[in-house]
Design a protein around this motif. Sequence first.
Motif, PDB file in Angstrom:
ATOM      1  N   PRO A   1       5.552  37.902   0.397  1.00  0.00           N
ATOM      2  CA  PRO A   1       5.055  39.229   0.812  1.00  0.00           C
ATOM      3  C   PRO A   1       5.765  40.379   0.082  1.00  0.00           C
ATOM      4  O   PRO A   1       5.131  41.379  -0.270  1.00  0.00           O
ATOM      5  N   THR A   2       7.064  40.216  -0.158  1.00  0.00           N
ATOM      6  CA  THR A   2       7.816  41.270  -0.852  1.00  0.00           C
ATOM      7  C   THR A   2       7.345  41.401  -2.305  1.00  0.00           C
ATOM      8  O   THR A   2       7.173  42.508  -2.831  1.00  0.00           O
ATOM      9  N   TYR A   3       7.123  40.253  -2.914  1.00  0.00           N
ATOM     10  CA  TYR A   3       6.636  40.247  -4.298  1.00  0.00           C
ATOM     11  C   TYR A   3       5.258  40.899  -4.375  1.00  0.00           C
ATOM     12  O   TYR A   3       4.957  41.649  -5.301  1.00  0.00           O
ATOM     13  N   LEU A   4       4.446  40.619  -3.372  1.00  0.00           N
ATOM     14  CA  LEU A   4       3.102  41.208  -3.310  1.00  0.00           C
ATOM     15  C   LEU A   4       3.201  42.725  -3.278  1.00  0.00           C
ATOM     16  O   LEU A   4       2.510  43.431  -4.014  1.00  0.00           O
ATOM     17  N   LYS A   5       4.119  43.236  -2.442  1.00  0.00           N
ATOM     18  CA  LYS A   5       4.285  44.691  -2.329  1.00  0.00           C
ATOM     19  C   LYS A   5       4.737  45.289  -3.660  1.00  0.00           C
ATOM     20  O   LYS A   5       4.339  46.379  -4.040  1.00  0.00           O
ATOM     21  N   GLU A   6       5.578  44.541  -4.344  1.00  0.00           N
ATOM     22  CA  GLU A   6       6.109  45.008  -5.624  1.00  0.00           C
ATOM     23  C   GLU A   6       4.998  45.031  -6.682  1.00  0.00           C
ATOM     24  O   GLU A   6       4.913  45.966  -7.482  1.00  0.00           O
ATOM     25  N   LEU A   7       4.148  44.030  -6.678  1.00  0.00           N
ATOM     26  CA  LEU A   7       3.089  43.937  -7.694  1.00  0.00           C
ATOM     27  C   LEU A   7       1.961  44.934  -7.450  1.00  0.00           C
ATOM     28  O   LEU A   7       1.238  45.318  -8.376  1.00  0.00           O
ATOM     29  N   LYS A   8       1.815  45.355  -6.180  1.00  0.00           N
ATOM     30  CA  LYS A   8       0.805  46.368  -5.803  1.00  0.00           C
ATOM     31  C   LYS A   8      -0.564  46.136  -6.419  1.00  0.00           C
ATOM     32  O   LYS A   8      -1.111  47.002  -7.112  1.00  0.00           O
ATOM     33  N   PRO A   9      -1.187  45.003  -6.209  1.00  0.00           N
ATOM     34  CA  PRO A   9      -2.533  44.815  -6.773  1.00  0.00           C
ATOM     35  C   PRO A   9      -3.526  45.768  -6.114  1.00  0.00           C
ATOM     36  O   PRO A   9      -3.362  46.137  -4.953  1.00  0.00           O
ATOM     37  N   SER A  10      -4.520  46.162  -6.887  1.00  0.00           N
ATOM     38  CA  SER A  10      -5.508  47.109  -6.373  1.00  0.00           C
ATOM     39  C   SER A  10      -6.488  46.408  -5.439  1.00  0.00           C
ATOM     40  O   SER A  10      -6.881  45.268  -5.675  1.00  0.00           O
ATOM     41  N   ALA A  11      -6.885  47.150  -4.405  1.00  0.00           N
ATOM     42  CA  ALA A  11      -7.853  46.586  -3.453  1.00  0.00           C
ATOM     43  C   ALA A  11      -9.282  46.822  -3.927  1.00  0.00           C
ATOM     44  O   ALA A  11     -10.230  46.316  -3.349  1.00  0.00           O
TER      45      ALA A  11
END
Lengths: 275, 337
Positions: free
Chosen positions: A190-200
Amino acid sequence: MKNIYLPYLMVVKNIIQETFDVKTLQLVFKNEEEGKNFSFLPGQFCEFSVFGAGEATFCLASSPTRKEFIECSIKKIGKITNAIHELKEGDIVGLRGPYGNTFPMDLIKGKNLLFIGGGIGIAPLRSLIDYCIDNRADYKQIEIIYGARTPQDLVYTRIFDEWKKQQNVNLHITVDRIVGDWKGHVDFVPTYLKELKPSAENTVAITCGPPIMIKFVVEALVALGFPDDRIISSLEMKMKCGVGKCGRCNIGKTYVCKDGPIFSYGEIKNLMREF
Amino acid sequence: MEKIVNLSRLIEELVKEYDVFAPVGDDNFSQFSPIKNLGEANLDLINTTKPLKNLFLPQSEKLFSVDGAKENITLEPKKNINNKRIILGAKACEVKGIELLTKVYTGGTLPDELFEERRKNTIIIGLSCLEPRDTCFCAALGVNPFEEKGMDLVLTKINGKFVMKSLNQKGEEFFKKYPDVFSEINKEDLEKRDKLKESVLKKQNLSLDLKEIKEKLDKEVDNPLWEEISQRCINCGICTYLCPTCQCFDIHDEAGKGQALCRFRTWDSCMFPDFTLMAGGHNPRGKKKARIRQRFMHKFSYFIDNFYEPGCTGCGRCIKFCPVNVDILEILKKVKD
């Protein structure tokens, strides 16, 4: 008379040791005719039998576009999975299915796809990832975020290269903690996901992994602007029959085996009222 | 058509062609068992200890046997489930139980052929219930002691005689096929039957607003009742085993000494802690409170959502046999208030 509890007989063709406690079994139908009539879509599951040990539920981890084998990736964790890990190539096992619904194939068509997997939870995602790769024109950008406890717990490292060399497919690997030699990313998924910030934007997120990971991944996705119906996950419950009769996989009125196992976050939110 | 039947002679005829099952046993233990003559049956029992579901979903049943080992395995499915059979003396609540199980087992995209086959091969001769027990509450569930739904024929005992009435074509044929065992019914007997019916219905007349109960159950997810009951419940599972509508089963492999390996299905219970325990250790209904809630919610909310009626027939077995006096009727009344 037919008998819905009678499995197909499958030959264990190859066994791949993915990690120290995960094996992938490549299965072929003993009766070729049955194999020809067997069709499924990503997200569906099967009941896998080791005769004498019993039956347990696993996702179909291979893509239906790859017809050579049916693959199940199985972590050694209990009585039946232990028996599965004892199997040798050439042994006969049983398989019932395919059961359950599929990933929302209509919804994901023409979209960017964001896959977020944790541990052995990558297995159902892999079926869909390979399916999308084999039908590449139907999908836009594919981002895969995958994490495991340690580098030694990463499943499917043998196919990472195949994914990476695809056009418009990016693979982001992370581990919770370093054991041994690891030059890659270290952080919880989840932390990595936040860091990568993929567009919705025009994107469907599909996640599977341990419940605690899913919980925080979903929170992060919501914060990134993903609407409830474009966050998709697979639920896990104890099952015996796989066809809505044995009575144990329900969450409220919903039977995970026949109404699921794939649900949107919107649906899951409703189900969670029951817990 | 309805006539007086010489039941003893009818059974003599029936056993030549069918497997005939009827309530056998006494107040200590009884169940539907095969009979060869009327003397073996006990039609005075209010209802059997073990529910009729045992004949459709046996407590333990072989699904197939596994022959050979390793790469030479073949599977031998169970063949020829049963001959044509007659169930005689089933009360309205029993038959209702089978009707409800039929919804679960034969509905959906994957019907259970084992159950289906049994249902198809069975003719049900019901028996009007003349003496509800103090734990009975079928009327509250929309079943009444004289309910005939799901039966092919029905018997009513009047003045020591049995009146037999056909309820469909299958039943009608009995009168043609065995003309010698029937005699005409007289007006007096019919009047007596109607009076009897009236008095029984008067005794069994509880009504419950199940719609209101469902709404209240759904609204209060964390009803304090569940905690209260769970303190008493010892998770013995008798309520589910003896319930005519409890559908749950387990599937497992066993090999008896010197016998082939077989896969069995056996009754299971949502009251048992390992019912939902997963291999990784996670258990969504690990707490007793969650299991109690599941049992009552399943019957009076989820079953209605899925099949449009409650999963209970009011037979009262769970009340009668619960060792710690958990009373489903009392709970429904409490939910309502």
